[in-house]
Write a protein that holds these residues in place. Sequence first.
Motif, short mmCIF file in Angstrom:
data_model
loop_
_atom_site.label_atom_id
_atom_site.label_comp_id
_atom_site.label_asym_id
_atom_site.label_seq_id
_atom_site.Cartn_x
_atom_site.Cartn_y
_atom_site.Cartn_z
N SER A 52 49.17 14.29 33.77
CA SER A 52 49.69 14.52 32.63
C SER A 52 50.50 13.45 31.71
N GLU A 53 50.12 12.10 32.32
CA GLU A 53 50.45 10.98 31.67
C GLU A 53 49.81 11.00 30.27
N LYS A 54 50.69 9.98 29.49
CA LYS A 54 50.09 9.67 28.00
C LYS A 54 49.36 8.44 28.36
N CYS A 86 44.18 2.86 32.15
CA CYS A 86 45.21 3.84 32.10
C CYS A 86 46.41 2.86 31.71
N ARG A 87 47.22 3.51 31.05
CA ARG A 87 48.46 2.85 30.33
C ARG A 87 49.38 2.42 31.42
N PHE A 88 49.65 3.27 32.28
CA PHE A 88 50.39 3.10 33.66
C PHE A 88 49.68 2.89 34.74
N SER A 89 50.36 1.76 35.47
CA SER A 89 49.53 1.33 36.88
C SER A 89 49.76 2.30 38.21
N ASP A 90 50.77 3.31 37.79
CA ASP A 90 50.87 4.45 38.86
C ASP A 90 50.33 5.78 38.12
N CYS A 91 49.54 5.76 37.30
CA CYS A 91 49.08 7.13 36.88
C CYS A 91 48.33 7.95 37.70
N THR A 92 48.89 9.25 37.54
CA THR A 92 48.31 10.30 38.67
C THR A 92 47.19 11.12 37.93
#
Length: 355
Positions: free
Chosen positions: A292-294, A283-289
């Motif tokens: 809806s994240e890109k 995932c692009r973000f370490s805190d991805c939920t």
Amino acid sequence: MTIQDLGYNDNFEKARSENDLENFEIGRVVAQHKERYIVKNEKGEFEAEITGNLRFSAKSREDFPAVGDWVALLTQDYDFALIHSILPRYSVLSRQAINKFGELQIIASNIDYSIIVQSVNRDFNINRLERYLTLCHASKIEPIIVISKTDLTNEPHLDNLLKKINARVKNIPVIPLSNKTKVGINELKKLLYKGKTYCLLGSSGVGKSSLINSLSGENLMNTDDISKSTDRGKHVTTHRELIPLINGAILIDNPGMREVGIADSPGGLESTFEKIYDLMQDCRFSDCTHTSEKDCAVKLAIENGEIHESYLENYLKMEREKTHYESTIAEKRRKDKNFGKMIKHYKKTKNPDKY
């Protein structure tokens, strides 16, 4: 019957010695009825209660005996015994206590394998199956999945259920069987090993009592027919009970569980939802939920058909339960600590010479 026939081994004997319990008899809790217990050893079965000291020192429900526990006891006349101590457990199968959020309910202890039973009719639920698997993985207990009552369905429907399981569950034995026709019973018996303890998990009416009868070759448990109006078996087992089998395995029966609340489960979710945890790394973000994240690798896997959306939804629901449970535990501990400080302050004010 010896205590070895009930699963006692050198590790428990070592724990008995390390805890200075040689002067006590040893027995295993084979049934529980609220705060009354049935304990079994080489002398027979005893109705038992815990001592006042053990009751006073208990800080939570986890400190009371559970089915599967090895306990130090003193037997008395009239088949009665007093439980003085609980030997250290090597595994504990537990869930959230119903209507008591922040508390654990021990299902059984000192378990090696868990047999998760779902039937082919209206009981089958892949999300609930993953809940049972999470409980097992959190407790380092090996799961075995049984799909019961195969005599009630046809081959295409059964194949469809097995495909659903195989799509979301890997590296776990899955055995379809029928207690009526005995198809699959021998395959399950091959996984029952001498001296190992097994725990039955499943909803009411999935055929756990019939399965015990099939595995033992005796009519040890009462069974009821399926209700024609609801297509469900009736609830038969009302308490937890430990049953030695002919081949030397030990089986613990449980009442049907309508709720399988996820508690503090380190490693449980990671093992059950291994695919999601692997995908998270990309995932692009370490805190991805994963909502809806890109550039969410998990959502992309759903779009590509690698995993089903319901697989993610079930994971997110259980993750929220786990987080809420952990925050409730932390809040409970904070309140207990503050209450302890208040009591200490009160005593100090009341009797300053003692402090």
